[in-house]
Design a protein around this motif. Structure first.
Motif, PDB file in Angstrom:
ATOM      1  N   PRO A 116      43.205  48.584  -9.527  1.00 12.40           N
ATOM      2  CA  PRO A 116      44.610  48.663  -9.956  1.00 12.40           C
ATOM      3  C   PRO A 116      45.015  50.055 -10.424  1.00 12.40           C
ATOM      4  N   LYS A 117      44.118  50.757 -11.121  1.00 11.69           N
ATOM      5  CA  LYS A 117      44.468  52.095 -11.588  1.00 11.69           C
ATOM      6  C   LYS A 117      44.615  53.054 -10.425  1.00 11.69           C
ATOM      7  N   ALA A 118      43.726  52.963  -9.438  1.00 11.14           N
ATOM      8  CA  ALA A 118      43.841  53.839  -8.265  1.00 11.14           C
ATOM      9  C   ALA A 118      45.150  53.585  -7.527  1.00 11.14           C
ATOM     10  N   VAL A 119      45.511  52.334  -7.369  1.00  9.58           N
ATOM     11  CA  VAL A 119      46.747  51.999  -6.660  1.00  9.58           C
ATOM     12  C   VAL A 119      47.966  52.430  -7.481  1.00  9.58           C
ATOM     13  N   GLU A 120      47.849  52.407  -8.796  1.00  8.84           N
ATOM     14  CA  GLU A 120      48.923  52.936  -9.645  1.00  8.84           C
ATOM     15  C   GLU A 120      49.168  54.415  -9.348  1.00  8.84           C
ATOM     16  N   ILE A 121      48.087  55.176  -9.166  1.00  9.57           N
ATOM     17  CA  ILE A 121      48.220  56.590  -8.827  1.00  9.57           C
ATOM     18  C   ILE A 121      48.813  56.752  -7.433  1.00  9.57           C
ATOM     19  N   VAL A 122      48.364  55.932  -6.496  1.00 10.45           N
ATOM     20  CA  VAL A 122      48.940  55.947  -5.146  1.00 10.45           C
ATOM     21  C   VAL A 122      50.458  55.794  -5.223  1.00 10.45           C
ATOM     22  N   ASP A 123      50.905  54.805  -5.979  1.00 11.00           N
ATOM     23  CA  ASP A 123      52.345  54.554  -6.088  1.00 11.00           C
ATOM     24  C   ASP A 123      53.068  55.728  -6.734  1.00 11.00           C
ATOM     25  N   ALA A 124      52.443  56.328  -7.753  1.00 11.86           N
ATOM     26  CA  ALA A 124      53.081  57.448  -8.444  1.00 11.86           C
ATOM     27  C   ALA A 124      53.247  58.645  -7.515  1.00 11.86           C
ATOM     28  N   VAL A 125      52.239  58.919  -6.699  1.00 15.98           N
ATOM     29  CA  VAL A 125      52.336  60.048  -5.771  1.00 15.98           C
ATOM     30  C   VAL A 125      53.395  59.781  -4.711  1.00 15.98           C
ATOM     31  N   ASN A 126      53.399  58.583  -4.163  1.00 12.21           N
ATOM     32  CA  ASN A 126      54.413  58.270  -3.147  1.00 12.21           C
ATOM     33  C   ASN A 126      55.823  58.339  -3.719  1.00 12.21           C
ATOM     34  N   ALA A 127      55.974  57.908  -4.974  1.00  9.54           N
ATOM     35  CA  ALA A 127      57.293  57.986  -5.603  1.00  9.54           C
ATOM     36  C   ALA A 127      57.700  59.436  -5.841  1.00  9.54           C
ATOM     37  N   ALA A 128      56.729  60.283  -6.210  1.00  6.14           N
ATOM     38  CA  ALA A 128      57.034  61.690  -6.492  1.00  6.14           C
ATOM     39  C   ALA A 128      57.408  62.463  -5.241  1.00  6.14           C
ATOM     40  N   THR A 129      56.777  62.117  -4.111  1.00  7.73           N
ATOM     41  CA  THR A 129      57.017  62.881  -2.880  1.00  7.73           C
ATOM     42  C   THR A 129      58.034  62.229  -1.954  1.00  7.73           C
ATOM     43  N   GLY A 130      58.168  60.907  -2.027  1.00  2.90           N
ATOM     44  CA  GLY A 130      59.002  60.181  -1.089  1.00  2.90           C
ATOM     45  C   GLY A 130      58.430  60.126   0.316  1.00  2.90           C
ATOM     46  N   LEU A 131      57.142  60.482   0.462  1.00  2.00           N
ATOM     47  CA  LEU A 131      56.531  60.582   1.788  1.00  2.00           C
ATOM     48  C   LEU A 131      55.813  59.305   2.218  1.00  2.00           C
ATOM     49  N   ASP A 132      55.344  58.530   1.288  1.00  4.67           N
ATOM     50  CA  ASP A 132      54.624  57.286   1.566  1.00  4.67           C
ATOM     51  C   ASP A 132      53.396  57.536   2.443  1.00  4.67           C
ATOM     52  N   ASN A 133      52.703  58.648   2.211  1.00  7.81           N
ATOM     53  CA  ASN A 133      51.508  58.946   3.002  1.00  7.81           C
ATOM     54  C   ASN A 133      50.229  58.943   2.156  1.00  7.81           C
ATOM     55  N   THR A 134      50.302  58.366   0.952  1.00  9.67           N
ATOM     56  CA  THR A 134      49.137  58.259   0.087  1.00  9.67           C
ATOM     57  C   THR A 134      48.699  56.810   0.042  1.00  9.67           C
ATOM     58  N   ARG A 135      47.397  56.593   0.179  1.00  7.36           N
ATOM     59  CA  ARG A 135      46.843  55.250   0.263  1.00  7.36           C
ATOM     60  C   ARG A 135      45.571  55.135  -0.571  1.00  7.36           C
ATOM     61  N   PHE A 136      45.095  53.910  -0.698  1.00 10.51           N
ATOM     62  CA  PHE A 136      43.904  53.570  -1.478  1.00 10.51           C
ATOM     63  C   PHE A 136      42.658  53.734  -0.620  1.00 10.51           C
ATOM     64  N   LEU A 137      41.620  54.371  -1.179  1.00  9.98           N
ATOM     65  CA  LEU A 137      40.290  54.356  -0.583  1.00  9.98           C
ATOM     66  C   LEU A 137      39.500  53.264  -1.299  1.00  9.98           C
ATOM     67  N   MET A 138      39.146  52.207  -0.591  1.00 11.69           N
ATOM     68  CA  MET A 138      38.464  51.052  -1.181  1.00 11.69           C
ATOM     69  C   MET A 138      36.952  51.235  -1.033  1.00 11.69           C
ATOM     70  N   ASP A 139      36.325  51.749  -2.079  1.00 12.45           N
ATOM     71  CA  ASP A 139      34.875  51.923  -2.089  1.00 12.45           C
ATOM     72  C   ASP A 139      34.258  50.689  -2.752  1.00 12.45           C
ATOM     73  N   LEU A 140      33.643  49.840  -1.937  1.00 15.06           N
ATOM     74  CA  LEU A 140      33.156  48.557  -2.442  1.00 15.06           C
ATOM     75  C   LEU A 140      31.995  48.723  -3.405  1.00 15.06           C
ATOM     76  N   TYR A 141      31.229  49.788  -3.266  1.00 14.94           N
ATOM     77  CA  TYR A 141      30.145  50.038  -4.228  1.00 14.94           C
ATOM     78  C   TYR A 141      30.709  50.335  -5.613  1.00 14.94           C
ATOM     79  N   HIS A 142      31.621  51.289  -5.693  1.00 13.85           N
ATOM     80  CA  HIS A 142      32.188  51.635  -7.001  1.00 13.85           C
ATOM     81  C   HIS A 142      32.877  50.429  -7.646  1.00 13.85           C
ATOM     82  N   LEU A 143      33.638  49.689  -6.859  1.00 14.40           N
ATOM     83  CA  LEU A 143      34.352  48.535  -7.411  1.00 14.40           C
ATOM     84  C   LEU A 143      33.377  47.464  -7.881  1.00 14.40           C
TER      85      LEU A 143
END
Length: 279
Positions: free
Chosen positions: A171-198
Motif C-alpha cells: 500500500p505504501k508503494a502504491v501511495e507513492i505511485v499515485d503521488a507521482v502520477n498526480a504530480a506529473t499528470g503522466l500516469d507512467n509510474t507503476r508498482f514493482l511487485m517483489d513477492l520476496y520483499h512483500l
C-alpha cells in the motif's frame, strides 16, 4: 499453468555475479535466458565513461539478451544504501545526474522500464523533507522516462532487511505511485511487485495480487526464507504466478534470487529450459 504462462527474465546483478559484468549476458544466454534486467551496474559512477556503457551494450547485444528492466542509480547494492533519490545532498544529486544517462542507455537497448529505489531515512533531515525531495526527484525521473514512452517503477522493500527504508509495504508503494502520477499528470509510474520483499513483510500475497495487479508493471521473485530459488523456501510460485495471470498480468517476472553455494548456472533446475527464453 503458472510457469508456462510466465515471461521470465534473469537479474544479472544478483545472479551470475561470480563472473565479470561483461561476461554475464553470455552466461545467462547459455543458461537459456534471452531477457535480463540489471541494477545500475556502476555503484560508484552514476555517470560512467561512455566506453563502459558501450561495452555493456555490446555484451548484451552480442549475447542475444534483451534488457527489459534497469534500476536508476541507488548507491551500493546489495548493501546498506538502498536508494538515493530521497537523500539530501550528494546522493540525490547523483540520482538526478544518472536519470538521463540511464534512460538513454536503456533506450539504446529497447528497454523502457526503470526502477527508482526510494532511499533510507537519514539523520539531519526530517521525513517530510525527504519525502518532498523524493517526490520532486521521482517526478523529474518520470518525465525523463516519458520521453521514451517508458514506465517508472516504485518498489517496496522489506522492513527486516531495510529497517530505515520508509517504503516497506505494497500500500505504501502504491501511495507513492499515485503521488507521482498526480504530480506529473503522466500516469507512467507503476508498482514493482517483489513477492520476496512483500512476503518478508508478512503481507498476504494473494490479497496483494488481487488488489494491485492492475497497478503492476513488473514482478520479481525469490523464495522465503533465504532469498533463494523457487523451491528452496515455502512460497508456492506456481500458484502465485497463475493468480497474477488470472488477474491480467502479462509483464515480465524477474528472477532476483541468490544462487546458493554453486555457480549461478545451476540455480535454475526448477524452471524447465524451454520456459526460460522470452516469449
Amino acid at each position: 499453468m503458472g510457469f508456462t504462462e510466465t515471461r521470465f527474465n534473469v537479474n544479472l546483478s544478483i545472479l551470475f555475479t561470480e563472473l565479470p559484468l561483461l561476461e554475464r549476458p553470455a552466461a545467462a544466454r547459455a543458461a537459456g535466458f534471452t531477457a535480463v534486467e540489471l541494477w545500475w551496474p556502476w555503484v560508484d559512477a552514476p555517470v560512467p565513461e561512455q566506453a563502459e556503457l558501450d561495452a555493456l551494450r555490446d555484451a548484451l547485444n552480442d549475447a542475444g539478451t534483451r534488457l527489459v528492466g534497469l534500476n536508476f542509480y541507488a548507491g551500493q547494492l546489495p548493501g546498506p544504501d538502498r536508494g538515493a533519490l530521497s537523500v539530501p545532498g550528494a546522493e540525490s544529486e547523483k540520482f538526478r545526474a544518472n536519470v538521463p544517462v540511464a534512460v538513454e542507455f536503456g533506450r539504446s537497448l529497447g528497454c523502457t522500464t526503470f526502477n527508482a529505489l526510494y532511499g533510507n531515512r537519514v539523520e539531519g533531515a526530517s521525513a517530510a523533507e525527504q519525502d518532498a525531495l523524493a517526490l520532486e526527484n521521482l517526478a523529474f525521473a518520470a518525465r525523463a522516462v516519458a520521453e521514451v514512452d517508458g514506465t517508472m517503477l516504485i518498489e517496496a522493500l522489506n522492513a527486516p532487511e531495510s529497517p530505515a527504508c520508509p517504503i516497506v509495504s505494497a500500500p505504501k508503494a502504491v501511495e507513492i505511485v499515485d503521488a507521482v502520477n498526480a504530480a506529473t499528470g503522466l500516469d507512467n509510474t507503476r508498482f514493482l511487485m517483489d513477492l520476496y520483499h512483500l512476503s518478508m513483510n508478512g503481507e498476504d500475497l494473494e490479497e496483494v495480487i488481487d488488489r494491485y495487479t492492475g497497478r503492476t508493471a513488473h514482478v520479481q521473485i525469490a523464495d522465503n526464507p533465504g532469498r533463494g530459488a523457487p523451491g528452496t523456501g515455502s512460497l508456492d510460485f506456481a500458484a502465485l504466478l497463475e493468480r497474477l495471470r488470472k488477474n491480467g498480468y502479462q509483464g515480465w517476472t524477474g528472477l532476483e534470487y541468490k544462487p546458493g553455494d554453486g555457480p549461478s548456472a545451476g540455480a535454475f533446475a526448477w524452471l524447465p529450459a524451454p520456459l526460460r527464453a522470452a516469449k
